[in-house]
Design an enzyme around this catalytic site. Structure first.
Site, PDB file in Angstrom:
ATOM      1  N   HIS A  34       0.772  -1.246   0.000  1.00 36.22           N
ATOM      2  CA  HIS A  34       0.000   0.000   0.000  1.00 36.22           C
ATOM      3  C   HIS A  34       0.802   1.295   0.000  1.00 36.22           C
ATOM      4  CE1 HIS A  34      -3.514  -2.461   0.558  1.00 36.22           C
ATOM      5  NE2 HIS A  34      -2.962  -3.019   1.617  1.00 36.22           N
ATOM      6  N   LYS A  62      -5.244 -10.031  -7.578  1.00 35.25           N
ATOM      7  CA  LYS A  62      -5.931  -9.434  -6.439  1.00 35.25           C
ATOM      8  C   LYS A  62      -7.005  -8.491  -6.988  1.00 35.25           C
ATOM      9  CE  LYS A  62      -5.205  -6.983  -2.099  1.00 35.25           C
ATOM     10  NZ  LYS A  62      -4.242  -6.296  -1.223  1.00 35.25           N
ATOM     11  N   HIS A 135      -3.043  -3.119   8.161  1.00 35.84           N
ATOM     12  CA  HIS A 135      -4.114  -3.478   7.230  1.00 35.84           C
ATOM     13  C   HIS A 135      -4.762  -2.202   6.703  1.00 35.84           C
ATOM     14  CE1 HIS A 135      -7.649  -5.415   5.494  1.00 35.84           C
ATOM     15  NE2 HIS A 135      -8.382  -4.583   6.169  1.00 35.84           N
TER      16      HIS A 135
END
Length: 141
Positions: A34, A62, A135
């Site tokens: 990310h 993904k 996350h």
């Protein structure tokens, strides 16, 4: 006798090392998936290239992934003063970040993966472990 008394202390130290190691691994994965600052200049197919480069096309493509284009310190700060409690133990940033979201479109879920790119300025929502994001919540845009 000395080792008997040191046992609980040794156990506690090993447990702490394990937890810190787990957080470090999760934070490293978070960054790999990310974090992209400054935004990589990879040509017109940014998402196709970055998803493959970051290992998110094997064994399957993904479906969605977002890249945050900001300094690590600002992202980490969401777990502290730069963020506020959100639902289900998540944290929402106090400020908007530049984010590129890559969404898989059509065709096979196997390579070669094709993605559509969407660039936005938005609040980010993360789960933190200790003081680090581990996350990114893709469901909250």
């Amino acid at each position: 006798m000395y080792f008997k008394g040191a046992g609980p202390v040794l156990f506690a130290l090993l447990a702490i090392a394990f937890i810190v190691g787990t957080y470090a691994a999760d934070y490293k994965t978070f960054l790999s998936h990310h974090y992209d600052n400054p935004k990589s200049n990879v040509g017109k197919n940014y998402c196709d290239v970055m998803m493959q480069r970051r290992g998110m096309t094997k064994p399957n493509c993904k479906p969605v992934n977002s890249m945050i284009h900001a300094p690590k310190k600002q992202i980490v700060d969401v777990c502290g003063k730069g963020g506020k409690a959100y639902k289900n133990g998540l944290r929402r940033s106090n400020k908007k970040f530049s984010v590129t979201t890559c969404k898989h479109h059509g065709g096979s879920t196997r390579e070669p993966c094709k993605y559509r790119e969407s660039k936005t300025s938005r609040y980010i929502v993360v789960r933190c472990a200790g003081n680090y994001p581990v996350h990114f919540d893709e469901g909250i845009i």
